[in-house]
Design a protein around this motif. Structure first.
Motif, short mmCIF file in Angstrom:
data_model
loop_
_atom_site.label_atom_id
_atom_site.label_comp_id
_atom_site.label_asym_id
_atom_site.label_seq_id
_atom_site.Cartn_x
_atom_site.Cartn_y
_atom_site.Cartn_z
N ALA A 1 0.90 -1.51 -0.14
CA ALA A 1 -0.15 -0.17 -0.03
C ALA A 1 0.62 0.76 0.02
O ALA A 1 0.91 2.22 -0.71
CB ALA A 1 -1.28 0.05 1.01
N TRP B 1 0.81 4.26 -3.07
CA TRP B 1 0.15 6.16 -2.76
C TRP B 1 1.14 6.79 -2.83
O TRP B 1 1.18 7.44 -3.01
CB TRP B 1 0.04 5.49 -1.39
N TYR C 1 1.36 7.05 -6.71
CA TYR C 1 0.48 7.77 -7.11
C TYR C 1 0.54 9.01 -7.32
O TYR C 1 0.42 10.02 -7.61
CB TYR C 1 -1.01 7.11 -5.94
N ARG C 2 1.04 9.43 -5.98
CA ARG C 2 1.42 11.19 -5.15
C ARG C 2 2.71 11.88 -6.88
O ARG C 2 2.55 12.36 -6.73
CB ARG C 2 1.61 11.40 -4.15
N ALA D 1 -11.79 10.86 -3.94
CA ALA D 1 -11.55 9.60 -2.75
C ALA D 1 -12.39 9.39 -2.31
O ALA D 1 -13.96 10.08 -1.85
CB ALA D 1 -10.60 10.24 -1.69
N ALA E 1 -8.46 6.13 -4.91
CA ALA E 1 -7.89 7.98 -5.10
C ALA E 1 -8.27 7.65 -6.91
O ALA E 1 -7.10 7.30 -7.04
CB ALA E 1 -6.76 8.53 -3.70
N ALA F 1 -5.96 4.95 -8.05
CA ALA F 1 -5.07 4.33 -6.93
C ALA F 1 -5.10 3.45 -6.22
O ALA F 1 -6.73 3.72 -5.04
CB ALA F 1 -3.79 5.15 -6.58
N PRO G 1 -4.64 0.31 -2.93
CA PRO G 1 -3.53 -0.95 -2.41
C PRO G 1 -3.04 -2.09 -3.24
O PRO G 1 -4.39 -2.01 -3.54
CB PRO G 1 -4.23 -1.39 -1.06
N LEU H 1 -2.15 0.56 -9.52
CA LEU H 1 -2.21 1.88 -9.58
C LEU H 1 -2.34 1.58 -11.86
O LEU H 1 -2.85 1.20 -12.51
CB LEU H 1 -1.11 2.97 -9.63
#
Length: 177
Positions: A95, A99, A102-103, A120, A125, A141, A143, A146
């Motif tokens: 996870a 994330w 994704y960021r 979200a 997200a 995304a 966990p 993506l």
């Protein structure tokens, strides 16, 4: 990919942003032939007997991407951006890596296209951009996975009409119309 007991451990890898840009920055509408040429140029492997489905270098098992068409023109491309970590094969890093990926994607795409609309819901997200060429780019995304979805200007227009209709008449009118 390594072995850990009897469970296959899949390292999460991420496709570069330039591969998403190969689709978003095309001249739309995109013909079937152009879509296949882009797919092939990126080195993505066609699934046997179905040119709309493909594997990237990150595909594991049957997972891959899809090029959808309507009347011979591409209307949507769905691209897995990371190696999918299937349920039961997660570890404590899955996870956080998803994330972080994704960021990083959102940051890179924001630098290119400006801020997107972020949402979200139920652990998923999503950031959406409507680009100057009227293509919609969604990066989502959860966990372990993506994905990017690139929608044609025609689908962008339909989505905007749906939003307008719902805003004007309410969600019940759209779905029960």
């Amino acid at each position: 990919m390594g072995q850990k007991g009897s469970v296959v451990v899949v390292e999460m890898r991420v496709l570069p942003v330039v591969w998403v840009r190969a689709w978003t920055e095309l001249e739309w509408p995109v013909s079937w032939e152009t879509a296949f040429a882009v797919r092939d140029r990126l080195g993505w492997e066609t699934k046997p007997h179905d040119g709309e489905m493909f594997w990237t270098e990150l595909s594991v098992g049957d997972e891959g991407g899809v090029i959808s068409n309507f009347h011979g023109r591409v209307d949507d491309v769905t691209i897995p951006l990371t190696t999918r970590v299937v349920r039961g094969q997660e570890d404590e890093h899955t996870a956080p890596r998803a994330w972080a990926a994704y960021r990083a994607y959102v940051e890179a795409l924001t630098g290119l296209y400006g801020p997107g609309r972020q949402t979200a819901d139920r652990g998923i997200a999503k950031t959406e951009w409507v680009l100057s060429n009227r293509v919609t780019l969604n990066v989502g995304a959860l966990p372990g996975v993506l994905t990017a979805e690139v929608e044609s200007p025609e689908l962008t227009a339909l989505g905007e009409y749906e939003e307008y209709y719902i805003e004007k008449y309410g969600e019940d009118a759209w779905f029960n119309g």
